[in-house]
Design an enzyme around this catalytic site. Structure first.
Site, PDB file in Angstrom:
ATOM      1  N   CYS A  18     -83.620 -27.798  25.391  1.00  0.00           N
ATOM      2  CA  CYS A  18     -84.585 -28.881  25.215  1.00  0.00           C
ATOM      3  C   CYS A  18     -84.202 -29.798  24.050  1.00  0.00           C
ATOM      4  CB  CYS A  18     -85.994 -28.333  24.991  1.00  0.00           C
ATOM      5  SG  CYS A  18     -86.770 -27.774  26.504  1.00  0.00           S
ATOM      6  N   HIS A 139     -81.019 -30.484  45.133  1.00  0.00           N
ATOM      7  CA  HIS A 139     -79.904 -31.419  45.192  1.00  0.00           C
ATOM      8  C   HIS A 139     -78.844 -30.972  44.196  1.00  0.00           C
ATOM      9  CE1 HIS A 139     -78.099 -35.199  46.366  1.00  0.00           C
ATOM     10  NE2 HIS A 139     -77.867 -35.477  45.094  1.00  0.00           N
TER      11      HIS A 139
END
Ligand code: CO
Ligand code: CO
Ligand code: CO
Length: 347
Positions: A18, A139
C-alpha cells in the site's frame, strides 16, 4: 508458509504494498470537473473519501464495490497473492458488508514463470474461499512490474452501511491490528528485520478482517474504516473531518510491533509515512510529548491493516471483550468529542 522460489518478487517492484498508493489530495485534484451522473441509489460514491462505493439495490440489499492491487510486498508468490486478496476484501468489511464476487487483476512481469503466477493466483483463490467469496474471472496482462489484487463486490443491508464519516461524540475507537507493517517491510528490504518478525507480520497481513467485521456488526457501531495506505492518523483524520468531530488518540493504548519503533528510531521510515504526515499533520496536535519514532508509527502506511471503528462507550467494553477472544491485540485506542481546535489530538 510455502516455499520461496528463485524469483525475488520484491526485486521486480520498486514500491511495496500500500506504500505505492497515490496520495489522497493528488487524486482528488485529478478528478476535478469530470462529468458524472447523479443517482439517489448511490449512497456512498466518488465524492466521499470512503473505503468503497455503495449502491442500494432494494430495501434489503446494497451493493458494495471496491478494488485494490499492488506490487509484491513479499517474495513468496503464494503469500503475496494472499496478502493482496486479503487487503482487497478489507474495504468491503470496512463498510460493514460481506464480499461475494471478485475479479482478478494481474500483471505478470518478465521473470515470473508460470508456476510463480499460479502461486500468486492460488493465494488469491484461497483467500476468497476463506472469505466466502467467489472469483469469477478477471484480467491478466504482461508488463514491467508485477501487480496483483482484486475488484470485489459485496453486499450489506442498506441500513447497516458503515461509512467513515459518522463517528459521534461519546464514541470510543477500537483498532483491530497492530501498526508498524510499512516500517518493518522497509526494514526487511534492507535486511534489518528478523525473519521471525516478518513471519509475524506476513500472517497479520494475510488475516482477513472478516472475524473483526463479524463481531463488530453485533454492536451499535457508528463509523468504520480500515487502516491502510494513509496510516492510522491519515484514516483517523478522514474520519474526524467527515464526522465533524475531534478524535483523541491515547497513544500508549495503540497496539504496534515494538521492532518497528526500533527501526523508526534508526530513521527507517517509508516515504509513504512522510506523505501521510504532510497530508494530516495540520489537523494533528500533541497534548503530551510523543517521540518522533512513535509519531512515525502512527503515520506508517499499513498494508492490509485492521479495522478502526467508533461505537458508544457503553457498548465498547463488551465489544472489545468479545473481539479479544478472537483477536487478542484489538484495543480501545481513543475517543471522540465535539470539534475542538484540532481534528486529532494525540495524548
Ligand atoms: Co479502506
Ligand atoms: Co482501498
Ligand atoms: Co466505511
Amino acid at each position: 508458509m510455502s516455499m520461496e522460489t528463485k524469483v525475488k518478487l520484491t526485486k521486480l517492484a520498486n514500491c511495496a504494498g500500500c506504500g505505492a498508493k497515490m496520495g489522497a489530495g493528488t487524486l482528488a485534484k485529478m478528478l476535478e470537473g469530470f462529468q458524472t451522473h447523479s443517482d439517489p441509489q448511490l449512497i456512498v460514491g466518488y465524492d466521499k473519501s470512503d473505503d468503497a462505493s455503495v449502491y442500494v439495490l432494494d430495501d434489503h440489499t446494497a451493493l458494495i464495490q471496491t478494488t485494490d492491487f499492488f506490487p509484491p510486498i513479499v517474495d513468496d508468490p503464494y503469500l503475496y497473492g494472499k496478502i493482496a486478496a486479503t487487503n482487497a476484501m478489507s474495504d468491503v468489511y470496512a463498510m460493514g458488508g460481506e464480499p461475494k464476487l471478485a475479479l482478478n487483476i494481474l500483471c505478470a512481469a518478465e521473470g515470473m514463470d508460470d508456476d510463480t503466477i499460479r502461486q500468486v493466483l492460488r493465494g488469491g483463490y484461497d483467500t476468497a474461499y476463506e472469505a466466502g467469496a467467489i472469483i469469477t474471472g478477471g484480467h491478466t496482462i504482461r508488463g514491467a512490474e508485477p501487480i496483483y489484487g482484486l475488484a470485489v463486490s459485496g453486499f450489506v443491508h442498506p441500513d447497516k452501511v458503515l461509512t467513515n464519516s459518522n463517528a459521534q461524540p461519546g464514541d470510543v475507537l477500537i483498532l483491530t491490528k497492530p501498526l508498524g507493517v510499512g516500517i518493518l517491510t522497509t526494514g526487511a528490504k534492507a535486511d534489518l528485520t528478523d525473519m521471525s518478525v516478518m513471519e509475524r507480520i506476513y500472517t497479520q497481513m494475510a488475516t482477513l478482517n472478516k472475524t473483526a467485521r463479524d463481531i463488530m456488526v453485533k454492536y451499535p457501531v457508528h463509523s468504520c474504516t480500515d487502516v491502510t495506505g494513509f496510516g492510522l492518523l491519515g484514516h483517523s483524520f478522514e474520519m474526524a473531518q467527515g464526522s465533524n468531530c475531534t478524535i483523541h488518540i491515547q497513544v500508549d493504548q495503540v497496539p504496534y510491533h515494538k521492532e518497528a519503533l526500533e527501526l523508526a528510531a534508526m530513521g527507517l521510515v517509508p516515504a509513504g509515512a512522510y506523505r501521510n504526515r504532510t497530508y494530516a499533520e495540520e489537523g494533528v496536535s500533541l497534548k503530551n510529548e510523543i517521540s518522533v519514532a512513535m509519531q512515525d508509527i502512527l503515520y506508517d502506511p499499513q498494508t492490509s491493516g485492521g479495522l478502526l471503528f467508533a461505537l458508544p462507550r457503553e457498548a465498547a467494553s463488551a465489544c472489545l471483550e468479545e473481539m479479544r477472544t478472537a483477536i487478542p491485540q484489538a484495543a480501545i485506542i481513543g475517543y471522540v468529542t465535539l470539534p475542538e481546535d484540532s481534528s486529532i489530538i494525540l495524548e
